[in-house]
Scaffold this motif. Structure first.
Motif, PDB file in Angstrom:
ATOM      1  N   LYS A 250     -16.028  16.325  -7.785  1.00  0.00           N
ATOM      2  CA  LYS A 250     -16.327  17.607  -7.140  1.00  0.00           C
ATOM      3  C   LYS A 250     -16.290  18.749  -8.151  1.00  0.00           C
ATOM      4  O   LYS A 250     -17.144  19.653  -8.113  1.00  0.00           O
ATOM      5  N   ALA A 251     -15.313  18.704  -9.066  1.00  0.00           N
ATOM      6  CA  ALA A 251     -15.228  19.745 -10.086  1.00  0.00           C
ATOM      7  C   ALA A 251     -16.455  19.705 -10.992  1.00  0.00           C
ATOM      8  O   ALA A 251     -17.023  20.749 -11.351  1.00  0.00           O
ATOM      9  N   ALA A 252     -16.879  18.493 -11.360  1.00  0.00           N
ATOM     10  CA  ALA A 252     -18.062  18.341 -12.205  1.00  0.00           C
ATOM     11  C   ALA A 252     -19.307  18.854 -11.493  1.00  0.00           C
ATOM     12  O   ALA A 252     -20.174  19.489 -12.104  1.00  0.00           O
ATOM     13  N   THR A 253     -19.398  18.599 -10.183  1.00  0.00           N
ATOM     14  CA  THR A 253     -20.550  19.063  -9.405  1.00  0.00           C
ATOM     15  C   THR A 253     -20.656  20.582  -9.436  1.00  0.00           C
ATOM     16  O   THR A 253     -21.742  21.145  -9.635  1.00  0.00           O
ATOM     17  N   GLU A 254     -19.537  21.265  -9.227  1.00  0.00           N
ATOM     18  CA  GLU A 254     -19.541  22.729  -9.254  1.00  0.00           C
ATOM     19  C   GLU A 254     -19.906  23.236 -10.648  1.00  0.00           C
ATOM     20  O   GLU A 254     -20.662  24.202 -10.795  1.00  0.00           O
ATOM     21  N   ALA A 255     -19.366  22.570 -11.675  1.00  0.00           N
ATOM     22  CA  ALA A 255     -19.664  22.995 -13.048  1.00  0.00           C
ATOM     23  C   ALA A 255     -21.132  22.736 -13.396  1.00  0.00           C
ATOM     24  O   ALA A 255     -21.753  23.529 -14.112  1.00  0.00           O
ATOM     25  N   LEU A 256     -21.696  21.648 -12.890  1.00  0.00           N
ATOM     26  CA  LEU A 256     -23.110  21.327 -13.145  1.00  0.00           C
ATOM     27  C   LEU A 256     -24.029  22.380 -12.535  1.00  0.00           C
ATOM     28  O   LEU A 256     -25.090  22.695 -13.092  1.00  0.00           O
ATOM     29  N   LYS A 257     -23.641  22.916 -11.389  1.00  0.00           N
ATOM     30  CA  LYS A 257     -24.458  23.955 -10.757  1.00  0.00           C
ATOM     31  C   LYS A 257     -24.434  25.246 -11.581  1.00  0.00           C
ATOM     32  O   LYS A 257     -25.407  25.998 -11.594  1.00  0.00           O
ATOM     33  N   ARG A 258     -23.333  25.479 -12.284  1.00  0.00           N
ATOM     34  CA  ARG A 258     -23.212  26.685 -13.088  1.00  0.00           C
ATOM     35  C   ARG A 258     -23.898  26.533 -14.454  1.00  0.00           C
ATOM     36  O   ARG A 258     -24.313  27.523 -15.056  1.00  0.00           O
ATOM     37  N   PHE A 259     -23.958  25.299 -14.934  1.00  0.00           N
ATOM     38  CA  PHE A 259     -24.565  25.028 -16.247  1.00  0.00           C
ATOM     39  C   PHE A 259     -25.651  23.954 -16.085  1.00  0.00           C
ATOM     40  O   PHE A 259     -25.421  22.768 -16.347  1.00  0.00           O
ATOM     41  N   PRO A 260     -26.832  24.352 -15.636  1.00  0.00           N
ATOM     42  CA  PRO A 260     -27.917  23.401 -15.311  1.00  0.00           C
ATOM     43  C   PRO A 260     -28.334  22.507 -16.477  1.00  0.00           C
ATOM     44  O   PRO A 260     -28.790  21.387 -16.265  1.00  0.00           O
ATOM     45  N   ALA A 261     -28.170  22.970 -17.717  1.00  0.00           N
ATOM     46  CA  ALA A 261     -28.592  22.168 -18.867  1.00  0.00           C
ATOM     47  C   ALA A 261     -27.774  20.884 -18.975  1.00  0.00           C
ATOM     48  O   ALA A 261     -28.265  19.858 -19.464  1.00  0.00           O
ATOM     49  N   VAL A 262     -26.530  20.925 -18.527  1.00  0.00           N
ATOM     50  CA  VAL A 262     -25.671  19.739 -18.585  1.00  0.00           C
ATOM     51  C   VAL A 262     -26.115  18.714 -17.545  1.00  0.00           C
ATOM     52  O   VAL A 262     -25.850  17.519 -17.676  1.00  0.00           O
ATOM     53  N   ASN A 263     -26.805  19.190 -16.511  1.00  0.00           N
ATOM     54  CA  ASN A 263     -27.288  18.313 -15.441  1.00  0.00           C
ATOM     55  C   ASN A 263     -28.742  17.914 -15.659  1.00  0.00           C
ATOM     56  O   ASN A 263     -29.375  17.332 -14.785  1.00  0.00           O
ATOM     57  N   ALA A 264     -29.278  18.192 -16.829  1.00  0.00           N
ATOM     58  CA  ALA A 264     -30.694  17.941 -17.111  1.00  0.00           C
ATOM     59  C   ALA A 264     -30.869  16.641 -17.892  1.00  0.00           C
ATOM     60  O   ALA A 264     -29.904  15.964 -18.255  1.00  0.00           O
ATOM     61  N   SER A 265     -32.113  16.280 -18.122  1.00  0.00           N
ATOM     62  CA  SER A 265     -32.430  15.101 -18.935  1.00  0.00           C
ATOM     63  C   SER A 265     -33.650  15.423 -19.792  1.00  0.00           C
ATOM     64  O   SER A 265     -34.391  16.368 -19.519  1.00  0.00           O
ATOM     65  N   ILE A 266     -33.818  14.622 -20.835  1.00  0.00           N
ATOM     66  CA  ILE A 266     -34.951  14.817 -21.737  1.00  0.00           C
ATOM     67  C   ILE A 266     -35.968  13.710 -21.516  1.00  0.00           C
ATOM     68  O   ILE A 266     -35.630  12.525 -21.531  1.00  0.00           O
ATOM     69  N   ASP A 267     -37.225  14.104 -21.292  1.00  0.00           N
ATOM     70  CA  ASP A 267     -38.314  13.148 -21.100  1.00  0.00           C
ATOM     71  C   ASP A 267     -39.398  13.470 -22.113  1.00  0.00           C
ATOM     72  O   ASP A 267     -40.239  14.333 -21.885  1.00  0.00           O
ATOM     73  N   GLY A 268     -39.362  12.759 -23.245  1.00  0.00           N
ATOM     74  CA  GLY A 268     -40.309  13.069 -24.315  1.00  0.00           C
ATOM     75  C   GLY A 268     -40.033  14.444 -24.872  1.00  0.00           C
ATOM     76  O   GLY A 268     -38.944  14.729 -25.363  1.00  0.00           O
ATOM     77  N   ASN A 269     -41.026  15.341 -24.778  1.00  0.00           N
ATOM     78  CA  ASN A 269     -40.845  16.716 -25.226  1.00  0.00           C
ATOM     79  C   ASN A 269     -40.513  17.655 -24.080  1.00  0.00           C
ATOM     80  O   ASN A 269     -40.473  18.881 -24.264  1.00  0.00           O
ATOM     81  N   ASP A 270     -40.308  17.096 -22.892  1.00  0.00           N
ATOM     82  CA  ASP A 270     -39.991  17.911 -21.715  1.00  0.00           C
ATOM     83  C   ASP A 270     -38.494  17.878 -21.414  1.00  0.00           C
ATOM     84  O   ASP A 270     -37.823  16.854 -21.591  1.00  0.00           O
ATOM     85  N   MET A 271     -37.987  19.003 -20.925  1.00  0.00           N
ATOM     86  CA  MET A 271     -36.612  19.089 -20.441  1.00  0.00           C
ATOM     87  C   MET A 271     -36.673  19.150 -18.918  1.00  0.00           C
ATOM     88  O   MET A 271     -37.296  20.063 -18.359  1.00  0.00           O
ATOM     89  N   VAL A 272     -36.058  18.182 -18.250  1.00  0.00           N
ATOM     90  CA  VAL A 272     -36.132  18.088 -16.799  1.00  0.00           C
ATOM     91  C   VAL A 272     -34.818  18.575 -16.188  1.00  0.00           C
ATOM     92  O   VAL A 272     -33.758  17.969 -16.392  1.00  0.00           O
ATOM     93  N   TYR A 273     -34.903  19.685 -15.445  1.00  0.00           N
ATOM     94  CA  TYR A 273     -33.720  20.245 -14.783  1.00  0.00           C
ATOM     95  C   TYR A 273     -33.663  19.728 -13.347  1.00  0.00           C
ATOM     96  O   TYR A 273     -34.616  19.906 -12.587  1.00  0.00           O
ATOM     97  N   HIS A 274     -32.552  19.103 -12.980  1.00  0.00           N
ATOM     98  CA  HIS A 274     -32.418  18.496 -11.655  1.00  0.00           C
ATOM     99  C   HIS A 274     -31.723  19.451 -10.687  1.00  0.00           C
ATOM    100  O   HIS A 274     -30.686  20.028 -11.017  1.00  0.00           O
ATOM    101  N   GLY A 275     -32.298  19.588  -9.513  1.00  0.00           N
ATOM    102  CA  GLY A 275     -31.729  20.459  -8.492  1.00  0.00           C
ATOM    103  C   GLY A 275     -30.760  19.740  -7.580  1.00  0.00           C
ATOM    104  O   GLY A 275     -30.531  20.171  -6.448  1.00  0.00           O
ATOM    105  N   TYR A 276     -30.186  18.669  -8.034  1.00  0.00           N
ATOM    106  CA  TYR A 276     -29.217  17.880  -7.264  1.00  0.00           C
ATOM    107  C   TYR A 276     -28.231  17.282  -8.255  1.00  0.00           C
ATOM    108  O   TYR A 276     -28.474  17.264  -9.464  1.00  0.00           O
ATOM    109  N   GLN A 277     -27.118  16.789  -7.743  1.00  0.00           N
ATOM    110  CA  GLN A 277     -26.078  16.216  -8.597  1.00  0.00           C
ATOM    111  C   GLN A 277     -25.808  14.762  -8.176  1.00  0.00           C
ATOM    112  O   GLN A 277     -25.112  14.516  -7.188  1.00  0.00           O
ATOM    113  N   ASP A 278     -26.399  13.831  -8.900  1.00  0.00           N
ATOM    114  CA  ASP A 278     -26.157  12.403  -8.692  1.00  0.00           C
ATOM    115  C   ASP A 278     -25.268  11.923  -9.835  1.00  0.00           C
ATOM    116  O   ASP A 278     -25.715  11.856 -10.988  1.00  0.00           O
TER     117      ASP A 278
END
Length: 415
Positions: A250-278
């Motif tokens: 739960k703490a990580a989920t709240e922190a991920l919402k505040r820092f979207p880059a930590v919840n993102a992934s890299i796809d080739g040259n694209d940075m994919v920002y996820h609007g959910y926390q899995d």
């Protein structure tokens, strides 16, 4: 009527598998839906069950053989009576009489007739190398001689030996006595497909990412006191114990919402920002480390998270996890503390850009308001991909988790 036994249809991400274990041998009776063979892929272990009551007519693919999706691995005879089941019923009817006549007939992988019980792969290897199975001590289930037992026997220079007389007492095994002077025992075991896949992914993660780790420490006393206060009422209401992992999720989920880059992934040259926390939760099994994913953690309560973690942990250790339960994930938490690890640098789980490492809780003297107090402390480690996440974001993310764990009310108040 004879029908084909086929490997399951693999998901698109799985190219091939390996026959892990045949649970039935040719001629042995099977009941409908009874497990007959396991197929191990680089992600999960898939089970193949009997299509009806009958017997295994033929094994086409032995243990250790590579199979493709839908490939024929054996043949099944529907409705046929199994000789193995008949033997079992005979043994059962003879009962105490059989035990009295041959009290150790089943020891060392020997059947009641004095013959060794071999897995199909072991039998094939023994025949190819002209090895007497009765000279090999089985280490498998019910004393069955496995392929590994045969390999060990061959590598140790073992020769075929006649089966001992029924009345003769079995000598005590002394493997060291069979070794040549100066030779030391070794055991060579092929790497499983799952472990090989894990190894490849971990190496690729270190080669492809600009991985860096930042550390902090957290006072676990507030969470421990909260657990102690509500432990019984929580378990009574929800039917599950309150653990530490749910607080960190739960703490990580709240922190991920505040820092979207930590919840993102890299796809080739694209940075994919996820609007959910899995959030993936690393689970250690005999076959290797797997990471089942708890979906939409933001919408789950502590009890829901605990139930999911227990469910996935049980499935993982039983080899029952499905591929869909391990795909995706935007962030991962791993807890080396359950094994006693005090501090570590976790490796990224691609294509994710960060992973949180929890560790052992250990009492340490800490300075609090100018006074020394003994507090239960835990080191936290955040490994992150510097291509996506700046050091400032990584440190602030970890500090946010620290603050929420040290003051759990922040999780509810979102402050």
């Amino acid at each position: 009527m004879s029908t084909e036994i086929k490997a399951p249809v693999f998901p698109e991400s799985v190219a091939e598998g390996t026959v892990a274990t045949w649970h039935k041998k040719p001629g042995e009776a099977c009941e409908r839906d009874e497990l007959i063979v396991d197929i191990e892929t680089d992600k999960v272990v898939l089970e193949v069950v009997a299509p009806a009551d009958g017997v295994i007519d033929e094994i086409v693919k032995d243990e250790g053989d590579t199979v493709e999706s839908g490939e024929v691995i054996g043949k099944f005879k529907e409705g046929a009576a199994g000789t193995a089941s008949a033997d079992k019923s005979d043994a059962k009817s003879s009962g105490d009489e059989a035990k009295a006549d041959a009290p150790k007939a089943e020891e060392g992988g020997k059947s009641s007739g004095g013959e060794a019980i071999l897995s199909p792969a072991a039998r094939k290897l023994a025949e190819e190398n002209d090895v007497d199975p009765n000279a090999i001590k089985g280490t498998g289930k019910d004393g069955r001689v496995t392929k590994e037992d045969v390999q060990k026997h061959i590598s140790s220079g073992g020769e075929s030996a006649p089966a001992p007389a029924p009345s003769a007492a079995a000598p005590t095994a002394a493997p060291a006595a069979d070794l040549a002077p100066g030779e030391r025992p070794e055991k060579r075991v092929p790497m499983t497909r799952l472990r090989a896949s894990i190894a490849k992914r971990l190496v690729n993660a270190q080669q492809d990412a600009a991985m860096l780790t930042t550390f902090n420490e957290v006072n676990m006393k507030p969470v421990m006191e909260l657990r102690k206060q509500y432990k019984e009422s929580f378990e009574k209401r929800h039917g599950v114990k309150l653990g530490f992992m749910s607080f960190f999720a739960k703490a990580a989920t709240e922190a991920l919402k505040r820092f979207p880059a930590v919840n993102a992934s890299i796809d080739g040259n694209d940075m994919v920002y996820h609007g959910y926390q899995d959030i993936g939760v690393a689970v250690s099994t005999d076959r290797g480390l797997v990471v089942p994913v708890v979906r939409d953690v933001d919408g789950l309560g502590l009890a829901d998270i605990e139930k999911k973690i227990i469910e996935y942990g049980t499935k993982a250790r039983d080899g029952k996890l499905g591929i869909e339960e391990m795909t995706g994930g935007t962030f991962t938490i791993t807890n080396g503390g359950i094994f006693g690890s005090l501090i570590s640098t976790p490796i990224l789980n691609p294509p994710q850009t960060a992973i949180l490492g929890m560790h052992k809780i250990q009492e340490r003297p800490m300075a609090v308001n100018g006074q020394v107090e003994i507090l239960p402390m835990m080191y936290l480690a955040l490994s992150y991909d510097h291509r996506m996440i700046d050091g400032k974001e990584a440190v602030q993310f970890l500090v946010a988790i620290k603050e929420m764990i040290e003051d759990p009310a922040r999780i509810l108040l979102d402050v």
